[in-house]
Design an enzyme around this catalytic site. Structure first.
Site, PDB file in Angstrom:
ATOM      1  N   ASP A  61      -0.606 -21.818 -10.030  1.00  0.00           N
ATOM      2  CA  ASP A  61      -0.830 -20.701  -9.098  1.00  0.00           C
ATOM      3  C   ASP A  61       0.450 -19.903  -8.851  1.00  0.00           C
ATOM      4  O   ASP A  61       0.408 -18.697  -8.578  1.00  0.00           O
ATOM      5  CB  ASP A  61      -1.332 -21.203  -7.743  1.00  0.00           C
ATOM      6  CG  ASP A  61      -2.355 -22.313  -7.820  1.00  0.00           C
ATOM      7  OD1 ASP A  61      -2.233 -23.173  -8.711  1.00  0.00           O
ATOM      8  OD2 ASP A  61      -3.252 -22.362  -6.961  1.00  0.00           O
ATOM      9  N   ASP A  78       4.028 -19.349  -1.361  1.00  0.00           N
ATOM     10  CA  ASP A  78       2.930 -18.384  -1.365  1.00  0.00           C
ATOM     11  C   ASP A  78       3.306 -17.028  -0.788  1.00  0.00           C
ATOM     12  O   ASP A  78       2.421 -16.259  -0.394  1.00  0.00           O
ATOM     13  CB  ASP A  78       1.741 -18.953  -0.587  1.00  0.00           C
ATOM     14  CG  ASP A  78       1.017 -20.034  -1.373  1.00  0.00           C
ATOM     15  OD1 ASP A  78       0.760 -19.819  -2.562  1.00  0.00           O
ATOM     16  OD2 ASP A  78       0.716 -21.095  -0.786  1.00  0.00           O
TER      17      ASP A  78
END
Length: 494
Positions: free
Chosen positions: A223, A155
């Site tokens: 994602d 992330d």
């Protein structure tokens, strides 16, 4: 690989700035929504009102009196539906609130007609000084640079890019630049030449399944497409073909494994780390393994469009178009997506406004890539419709404004002695609610973090920091694309 293979203009976090041309919104934007003026008034007020800046400022300014910069960052609104719950600085959402601050700073710097729009009584509204907002941006990011060293998460694009790319773009901040480059290399360390993609999660545990041994399982999620922008940017900035190759390989692997034949998306794919073969495809946040989690579909639209911008490869444009068409076709009549696009709808089914905002940003990039064409106009219209529908149901009527308060005090002034404050030199900037309702900390509500039946914890029907971030990003993208003129932004107060 030749360096000119990726010698394209960087398009960080949306579209390239500094390109203002047309003014006003195309008539095509609102052709399905009745009056063009009615649409632009509601959406423009929601995107650019004083109240929006005041709401973000209100949260950010709480940290101004502290002796140390923040280590906790807003994520979602809790049980009362209004007040933020905070997470530690190493949580994956930590970059979004500072990113929102930088989006507002960008408006003040690059689009002064937004920051100086007049109030209903023709008096210029009070606004934070540019340096005050810049201070808050820096104050909220001082402790985030250390996240660039993390190699235990995929992330990094979310944690670093929303604020650091703007800091570099607006100020040429060397610390932000260094953190971006470091974060890109940290992210690249998670690439496997066997699987040809970046590892997303090291472990994953729900009430239904458990993956705890990275040597046995290689989990990657849709994602992760949003983190490629960081790799492409760093590849261009440092002329590093390896970073480009990694990002391109991941996008192609995701395109192969995450996209179904009907152009819906799987959330999670588990690969064999020794062979790269698919072991399983399933969900972690959607309704079922075979359903289409709305935010995952939205991540795909925006992520593949960002990849197309960096590479110019039509395969990614075609993929984003197909994902967007699927998303549009599975919207309910009121235009706001449910948390899962194909789950059975019952009275208590939650929406996900974060999916709407992410998808709308992706559709703006489709408009940019395809214009001038009827297809481009269609995606622009659909993007505006998504935001308009969300604003109508899940954005509160703007009620906040800035107020300059003069302290009732005296000070010694050379020659004049001790006098009452007679000018604005010592005025205090405060945020006032015109209607005195119970304020939500977020701009947008009606988001859903996770409504999966077997999730360790389910969150739904709340505000969410990245719903706000992509809402604000959508507004900046309209400005960067020249789709908003001065007249559109002279919005009155209540």
């Amino acid at each position: 690989m030749l360096l000119d293979e990726f010698a394209m203009e960087p398009q960080s976090n949306g579209v390239k700035a500094h390109d203002q041309h047309d003014t006003g919104i195309s008539h095509d934007v609102s052709s399905t929504q009745g009056s063009p003026n009615a649409l632009s008034a509601r959406v423009m007020e929601a995107l650019y009102s004083e109240s929006v800046m005041a709401k973000v400022w209100r949260i950010a300014a709480k940290a101004m009196g502290n002796t140390n910069p923040p280590v906790l960052y807003p994520e979602y609104t809790g049980k009362d539906g209004a007040t933020y719950v905070y997470r530690s600085l190493d949580f994956w959402t930590s970059g979004f609130f500072p990113g929102s601050l930088y989006l507002l700073l960008e408006r003040i710097i690059r689009y002064p007609h937004i920051s100086l729009s007049k109030s209903a009584d023709d008096d210029p509204p009070t606004r934070p000084h540019k340096l005050q907002l810049e201070y808050l941006c820096r104050w909220w990011t001082v402790n985030l640079h250390q996240n660039a060293l993390k190699r235990d998460t995929h992330d990094l694009g979310f944690m670093i890019a929303p604020w650091a790319m703007k800091s570099w773009d607006l100020h040429r901040d060397p610390a932000a630049y260094s953190s971006l480059i470091m974060a890109a290399h940290s992210l690249a360390s998670r690439f496997s030449s066997t699987t040809q993609c970046l590892r997303s999660w090291d472990t994953c545990i729900t009430k239904r399944y458990s993956f705890t041994d990275p040597s046995m399982d290689f989990l990657f999620i849709i994602d992760n497409m949003l983190n490629l922008d960081l790799l492409f940017w760093a590849a261009k900035e440092t002329e590093n073909p390896e970073l480009y190759r990694i990002a391109l390989a991941h996008a192609r692997t995701s395109r192969i494994h995450h996209i179904r034949e009907d152009n819906s998306t799987f959330h999670v794919v588990n690969l064999d780390p020794e062979t790269g073969d698919v072991k399983a495809k399933f969900t972690n946040q959607g309704y079922s393994d075979e359903s289409c989690w709305a935010r995952g579909q939205a991540w795909g639209i925006l992520g593949f469009m960002q990849t197309f911008q960096w590479t110019g490869k039509i395969e990614f444009l075609d993929t984003a178009k197909a994902l967007a068409d699927y998303f549009i076709a599975h919207l309910p009549a009121d235009g706001v997506p449910y948390w899962d696009l194909t789950a059975p709808i019952i009275e208590t089914s939650p929406r996900d406004t974060s999916a709407a905002m992410i998808a709308a940003c992706g559709m703006l990039l489709l408009y940019k890539a395809l214009k001038p064409s009827c297809e481009a106009d269609r995606f622009l219209r659909e993007a505006m419709n998504l935001v308009d529908a969300t604003v109508g149901k899940f954005v509160d009527v703007p009620t906040l404004h800035f107020q300059s308060t003069r302290p009732q005090s005296q000070c010694d002034v050379f020659r004049d002695g001790c006098v009452e404050y007679s000018d604005d030199a010592f005025d205090t900037l405060t945020v006032v609610d015109r209607i005195d309702l119970k304020l939500r900390d977020t701009i947008v509500h009606g988001a859903t973090i996770n409504n999966y039946e077997f999730a360790p914890r389910r969150w739904a029907n709340h505000g969410l920091v990245y719903a706000d971030y992509y809402f604000l990003l959508f507004g900046n993208m309209l400005l960067e694309l020249g789709l908003v003129g001065v007249a559109d932004c002279n919005i009155g107060r209540l």
